[in-house]
Enzyme design. Structure first.
Site, PDB file in Angstrom:
ATOM      1  N   SER A   3       0.850  -1.196   0.000  1.00 53.35           N
ATOM      2  CA  SER A   3       0.000   0.000   0.000  1.00 53.35           C
ATOM      3  C   SER A   3       0.882   1.239   0.000  1.00 53.35           C
ATOM      4  CB  SER A   3      -0.895   0.008   1.245  1.00 53.35           C
ATOM      5  OG  SER A   3      -1.555   1.253   1.395  1.00 53.35           O
ATOM      6  N   TYR A  59      -1.469  -0.148  10.644  1.00 48.03           N
ATOM      7  CA  TYR A  59      -1.632  -0.570   9.256  1.00 48.03           C
ATOM      8  C   TYR A  59      -0.437  -0.135   8.406  1.00 48.03           C
ATOM      9  CZ  TYR A  59      -3.603  -1.105   4.580  1.00 48.03           C
ATOM     10  OH  TYR A  59      -3.813  -1.465   3.270  1.00 48.03           O
TER      11      TYR A  59
END
Length: 262
Positions: A142, A155
């Protein structure tokens, strides 16, 4: 690359990018191994793909946070399939919360699924992948792993770990026929946000820039079994990461309102 007679593992295969990848790979004749927790969905998807396309498709219901059982899982996969040519490590989850509000249990679960499961799956598969004339590892990361933002500390750290791990693995395997590709994504229209953004406010604010999972899948499949190092979508976010690393303080000041949308 002709994908017929290639056998590819897809994790997180029952929704979002994983489901889209499974459908598009099947269309191109790839044999599939689908892994997810939901047995009923896996069975339905497998039946549909095998009836629609002339492929072999196996499914294995498994919770990848149980990393200790992954060697047994892969042993069962190889008994069934006899060969694996690639793996797309897509399974993962996030939760938008401040670091002080993120429990140890959530942090451990996120690292187990987003990082440790990927590392263990690849580790166990590598002795087999080394025997193939051409093999592929795809790790879905990501842009959060390149630019961390508030309410994404855990995250972002998992995705940063995936990027670092992938880069090192690529160098370790450079003399072998095993390609390693990292996929860095911005927001994608998937069920990811159902859990990550429980208020729904972030989804509403970024709806206009959300990526289509079918477009993401198409781009990934386009570069399978090539020397492609990274896929970065959308492209303008890749430019942003370059600017961030040149002047991080300035970039954080300019983007403060955007960063605080979560």
């Amino acid at each position: 690359m002709d994908l017929e007679n290639k056998t590819i593992i897809v994790t997180g295969a029952t929704s979002g990018i994983g489901l889209s990848l499974s459908e598009q790979l099947a269309e191109q004749g790839a044999n599939l191994v689908l892994i997810s927790r939901n047995k009923e969905k896996l069975a339905d998807i497998t039946d549909r793909l095998m009836s629609k396309h002339r492929i072999n498709c196996w499914y294995f219901p498994y919770d990848l946070t149980n990393t200790e059982g992954i060697p047994t899982l892969i042993e069962q996969v190889l008994i069934k399939t006899k060969q694996i040519d690639g793996i797309i490590n897509n399974a993962g989850f996030g939760l938008f919360a401040y670091a002080a509000d993120t429990s140890a249990e959530i942090t451990e679960k996120m690292f187990r699924l987003n990082v440790l499961a990927i590392i263990e799956l690849n580790r166990v598969l590598l002795p087999h992948l080394r025997t193939r004339t051409s093999a592929q590892i795809v790790n879905i990361a990501s842009f959060a792993g390149k630019i961390a933002t508030p309410k994404a500390s855990t995250y972002a750290s998992t995705k940063s770990a995936v990027i670092g791990y992938s880069n090192a693995l690529r160098l370790e395997l450079k003399k072998l026929p095993v390609q390693v590709m990292t996929v860095n994504l911005g927001p994608v229209k998937t069920a990811f946000f159902t859990e990550a953004d429980q208020s729904g406010s972030y989804q509403d604010q970024v709806a206009a820039i959300m990526l289509d999972p079918d477009r993401v899948s198409q781009k990934i499949i386009q570069h399978l079994f090539t020397k492609k190092r990274e896929i970065n979508l959308p492209g303008w976010m890749s430019i942003g990461t370059s600017l961030y690393h040149l002047a991080p303080s300035l970039f954080e000041t300019i983007m403060a309102r955007q960063f605080d949308k979560k």
